[in-house]
Scaffold this motif. Structure first.
Motif, PDB file in Angstrom:
ATOM      1  N   MET A   1      42.662 -29.741  22.590  1.00  0.00           N
ATOM      2  CA  MET A   1      41.458 -29.451  23.378  1.00  0.00           C
ATOM      3  C   MET A   1      40.414 -28.759  22.522  1.00  0.00           C
ATOM      4  O   MET A   1      40.745 -28.004  21.612  1.00  0.00           O
ATOM      5  CB  MET A   1      41.805 -28.513  24.535  1.00  0.00           C
ATOM      6  CG  MET A   1      42.710 -29.130  25.560  1.00  0.00           C
ATOM      7  SD  MET A   1      43.156 -27.929  26.786  1.00  0.00           S
ATOM      8  CE  MET A   1      44.268 -28.926  27.755  1.00  0.00           C
ATOM      9  N   ALA A   2      39.155 -29.010  22.818  1.00  0.00           N
ATOM     10  CA  ALA A   2      38.076 -28.330  22.104  1.00  0.00           C
ATOM     11  C   ALA A   2      36.950 -28.015  23.079  1.00  0.00           C
ATOM     12  O   ALA A   2      36.677 -28.796  23.990  1.00  0.00           O
ATOM     13  CB  ALA A   2      37.565 -29.202  20.970  1.00  0.00           C
ATOM     14  N   THR A   3      36.321 -26.862  22.897  1.00  0.00           N
ATOM     15  CA  THR A   3      35.167 -26.479  23.710  1.00  0.00           C
ATOM     16  C   THR A   3      33.985 -26.243  22.778  1.00  0.00           C
ATOM     17  O   THR A   3      34.146 -25.651  21.717  1.00  0.00           O
ATOM     18  CB  THR A   3      35.427 -25.160  24.470  1.00  0.00           C
ATOM     19  OG1 THR A   3      36.697 -25.212  25.078  1.00  0.00           O
ATOM     20  CG2 THR A   3      34.372 -24.913  25.521  1.00  0.00           C
ATOM     21  N   SER A   4      32.816 -26.721  23.152  1.00  0.00           N
ATOM     22  CA  SER A   4      31.636 -26.348  22.381  1.00  0.00           C
ATOM     23  C   SER A   4      30.470 -26.088  23.326  1.00  0.00           C
ATOM     24  O   SER A   4      30.355 -26.740  24.360  1.00  0.00           O
ATOM     25  CB  SER A   4      31.284 -27.448  21.373  1.00  0.00           C
ATOM     26  OG  SER A   4      31.135 -28.672  22.042  1.00  0.00           O
ATOM     27  N   ALA A   5      29.636 -25.135  22.965  1.00  0.00           N
ATOM     28  CA  ALA A   5      28.466 -24.814  23.773  1.00  0.00           C
ATOM     29  C   ALA A   5      27.328 -25.741  23.365  1.00  0.00           C
ATOM     30  O   ALA A   5      26.926 -25.757  22.202  1.00  0.00           O
ATOM     31  CB  ALA A   5      28.076 -23.361  23.574  1.00  0.00           C
TER      32      ALA A   5
ATOM     33  N   GLY B   1      24.554 -21.835  28.727  1.00  0.00           N
ATOM     34  CA  GLY B   1      24.811 -22.138  30.129  1.00  0.00           C
ATOM     35  C   GLY B   1      25.424 -23.503  30.360  1.00  0.00           C
ATOM     36  O   GLY B   1      25.730 -23.863  31.487  1.00  0.00           O
ATOM     37  N   ALA B   2      25.614 -24.304  29.305  1.00  0.00           N
ATOM     38  CA  ALA B   2      26.296 -25.587  29.453  1.00  0.00           C
ATOM     39  C   ALA B   2      27.321 -25.731  28.333  1.00  0.00           C
ATOM     40  O   ALA B   2      27.057 -25.363  27.195  1.00  0.00           O
ATOM     41  CB  ALA B   2      25.305 -26.747  29.409  1.00  0.00           C
ATOM     42  N   ALA B   3      28.491 -26.240  28.687  1.00  0.00           N
ATOM     43  CA  ALA B   3      29.543 -26.380  27.685  1.00  0.00           C
ATOM     44  C   ALA B   3      30.182 -27.746  27.783  1.00  0.00           C
ATOM     45  O   ALA B   3      30.228 -28.353  28.849  1.00  0.00           O
ATOM     46  CB  ALA B   3      30.593 -25.294  27.881  1.00  0.00           C
ATOM     47  N   GLU B   4      30.654 -28.240  26.641  1.00  0.00           N
ATOM     48  CA  GLU B   4      31.370 -29.501  26.634  1.00  0.00           C
ATOM     49  C   GLU B   4      32.843 -29.231  26.394  1.00  0.00           C
ATOM     50  O   GLU B   4      33.200 -28.443  25.518  1.00  0.00           O
ATOM     51  CB  GLU B   4      30.846 -30.434  25.537  1.00  0.00           C
ATOM     52  CG  GLU B   4      31.362 -31.854  25.716  1.00  0.00           C
ATOM     53  CD  GLU B   4      31.666 -32.578  24.418  1.00  0.00           C
ATOM     54  OE1 GLU B   4      31.646 -31.951  23.360  1.00  0.00           O
ATOM     55  OE2 GLU B   4      31.942 -33.784  24.495  1.00  0.00           O
ATOM     56  N   ILE B   5      33.683 -29.861  27.202  1.00  0.00           N
ATOM     57  CA  ILE B   5      35.130 -29.766  27.028  1.00  0.00           C
ATOM     58  C   ILE B   5      35.604 -31.134  26.575  1.00  0.00           C
ATOM     59  O   ILE B   5      35.265 -32.145  27.189  1.00  0.00           O
ATOM     60  CB  ILE B   5      35.830 -29.407  28.343  1.00  0.00           C
ATOM     61  CG1 ILE B   5      35.200 -28.201  28.992  1.00  0.00           C
ATOM     62  CG2 ILE B   5      37.323 -29.249  28.127  1.00  0.00           C
ATOM     63  CD1 ILE B   5      35.752 -26.906  28.623  1.00  0.00           C
TER      64      ILE B   5
ATOM     65  N   THR C   1      39.039 -20.760  20.318  1.00  0.00           N
ATOM     66  CA  THR C   1      38.022 -19.796  20.753  1.00  0.00           C
ATOM     67  C   THR C   1      36.649 -20.420  20.561  1.00  0.00           C
ATOM     68  O   THR C   1      36.416 -21.118  19.590  1.00  0.00           O
ATOM     69  CB  THR C   1      38.100 -18.510  19.907  1.00  0.00           C
ATOM     70  OG1 THR C   1      39.445 -18.170  19.709  1.00  0.00           O
ATOM     71  CG2 THR C   1      37.387 -17.376  20.583  1.00  0.00           C
ATOM     72  N   SER C   2      35.766 -20.182  21.520  1.00  0.00           N
ATOM     73  CA  SER C   2      34.400 -20.655  21.342  1.00  0.00           C
ATOM     74  C   SER C   2      33.438 -19.664  21.977  1.00  0.00           C
ATOM     75  O   SER C   2      33.812 -18.895  22.847  1.00  0.00           O
ATOM     76  CB  SER C   2      34.228 -22.036  21.968  1.00  0.00           C
ATOM     77  OG  SER C   2      34.496 -21.977  23.336  1.00  0.00           O
ATOM     78  N   SER C   3      32.211 -19.696  21.512  1.00  0.00           N
ATOM     79  CA  SER C   3      31.193 -18.798  22.048  1.00  0.00           C
ATOM     80  C   SER C   3      30.331 -19.576  23.036  1.00  0.00           C
ATOM     81  O   SER C   3      29.741 -20.595  22.684  1.00  0.00           O
ATOM     82  CB  SER C   3      30.346 -18.255  20.892  1.00  0.00           C
ATOM     83  OG  SER C   3      29.277 -17.518  21.418  1.00  0.00           O
ATOM     84  N   ILE C   4      30.300 -19.141  24.287  1.00  0.00           N
ATOM     85  CA  ILE C   4      29.554 -19.834  25.326  1.00  0.00           C
ATOM     86  C   ILE C   4      28.076 -19.479  25.238  1.00  0.00           C
ATOM     87  O   ILE C   4      27.206 -20.315  25.298  1.00  0.00           O
ATOM     88  CB  ILE C   4      30.082 -19.443  26.732  1.00  0.00           C
ATOM     89  CG1 ILE C   4      31.586 -19.684  26.833  1.00  0.00           C
ATOM     90  CG2 ILE C   4      29.330 -20.163  27.837  1.00  0.00           C
ATOM     91  CD1 ILE C   4      31.989 -21.109  26.906  1.00  0.00           C
ATOM     92  N   ARG C   5      27.840 -18.173  25.127  1.00  0.00           N
ATOM     93  CA  ARG C   5      26.494 -17.633  24.976  1.00  0.00           C
ATOM     94  C   ARG C   5      26.597 -16.531  23.935  1.00  0.00           C
ATOM     95  O   ARG C   5      27.698 -16.085  23.653  1.00  0.00           O
ATOM     96  CB  ARG C   5      26.038 -17.025  26.323  1.00  0.00           C
ATOM     97  CG  ARG C   5      25.096 -17.915  27.097  1.00  0.00           C
ATOM     98  CD  ARG C   5      25.069 -17.545  28.540  1.00  0.00           C
ATOM     99  NE  ARG C   5      24.603 -16.185  28.798  1.00  0.00           N
ATOM    100  CZ  ARG C   5      24.067 -15.823  29.948  1.00  0.00           C
ATOM    101  NH1 ARG C   5      23.905 -16.712  30.904  1.00  0.00           N
ATOM    102  NH2 ARG C   5      23.698 -14.601  30.156  1.00  0.00           N
TER     103      ARG C   5
END
Lengths: 104, 147
Positions: A82-86, A90-94, B124-128
């Protein structure tokens, strides 16, 4: 559908390999929650609304990956990551990806 | 005159958020260590292998995540540290809280008869700016109840 993060399914043999399947979602906050999150981010603490949002986004991404694997005719997905990026504030991609296989 | 008022407001906000932020952080750390000692029964491994190969019935993907926000004081402190270099300890504790919370939630999301969580990964990721998300996920292994 069996989903694992290890490179096999316990006590089963991989019969067919279908390659990479993936699912992604881009989610944004609505303004009300965003303002509350801003207040929380001033005083400190966990941002519960963001945790819930990303959790539901992750579930959707996993479902999309599963439906892609089902279309290929797989019954298991191994080595899931899994990866998350902003994308913007206020919006993020999973992004969820893995290898679709048939196990017996 | 206006300049003085702005400075007073900024200093007031830093002092206030230092107090609220450290209160929230201390409470969270106490909460974490209490729950960690309760959940210690499930071993979590980073390895790609399952330790107990015999008698297991099924596996399941388990996920836990947490989004932890900073406070105004921490961001001001981090900005100041950014000028001189060095460890930003205010953010180190924040990331530590996010990761420990994510691992705990992953453990809590596994069912009761879970014997181990294999191949755990943490991202880990930075949202804001100053807001961090930690995700922990792994393969929960359940023992066959018939054996």
């Amino acid at each position: 559908m069996i989903i694992t993060t290890i490179n096999h399914v316990p006590e089963m043999k991989i019969v067919t390999h279908f390659g990479v399947v993936s699912g992604s979602t881009v989610k944004a906050k609505h303004v009300g929650n965003d303002i509350l999150a801003g207040i929380k981010n001033f005083f400190g603490g966990e941002i519960g609304s963001y945790t819930d949002l990303l959790e539901s986004a992750r579930e959707t991404a996993v479902q999309r990956m599963v439906s892609q694997a089902e279309q290929a005719g797989a019954n298991a997905i191994i080595n899931v990551r899994m990866a998350t990026s902003a994308i913007t504030s206020g919006a993020a991609e999973i992004y969820v990806y893995g290898t679709a296989v048939v196990v017996k | 005159m206006l300049g003085y008022i702005e400075i007073i407001f900024a200093v007031g906000a830093i002092v206030l958020t230092y107090l609220t932020g450290s209160f929230v952080e201390k409470r969270h750390f106490r909460n974490l260590s209490r729950r960690e000692s309760a959940a210690r029964a499930i071993p979590v491994s980073i390895n790609d292998e399952i330790l107990a190969e015999h008698g297991l019935a099924e596996t399941e993907l388990v996920v836990g995540s947490a989004v932890i926000g900073s406070d105004y004081f921490k961001r001001a402190f981090a900005g100041l540290k950014g000028l001189f270099g060095g460890n930003i300890s205010a953010y180190e504790s924040l990331l530590d809280r996010a990761r420990r919370e994510a691992i705990l939630r992953m453990k809590e999301n596994a069912r009761d008869n879970c014997i181990e969580i294999a191949c755990c990964r943490i991202a880990t990721s930075s949202i804001r700016p100053g807001m961090f998300e930690a995700v922990a996920y792994g393969t929960a292994v359940y023992q066959n109840p018939r054996i």
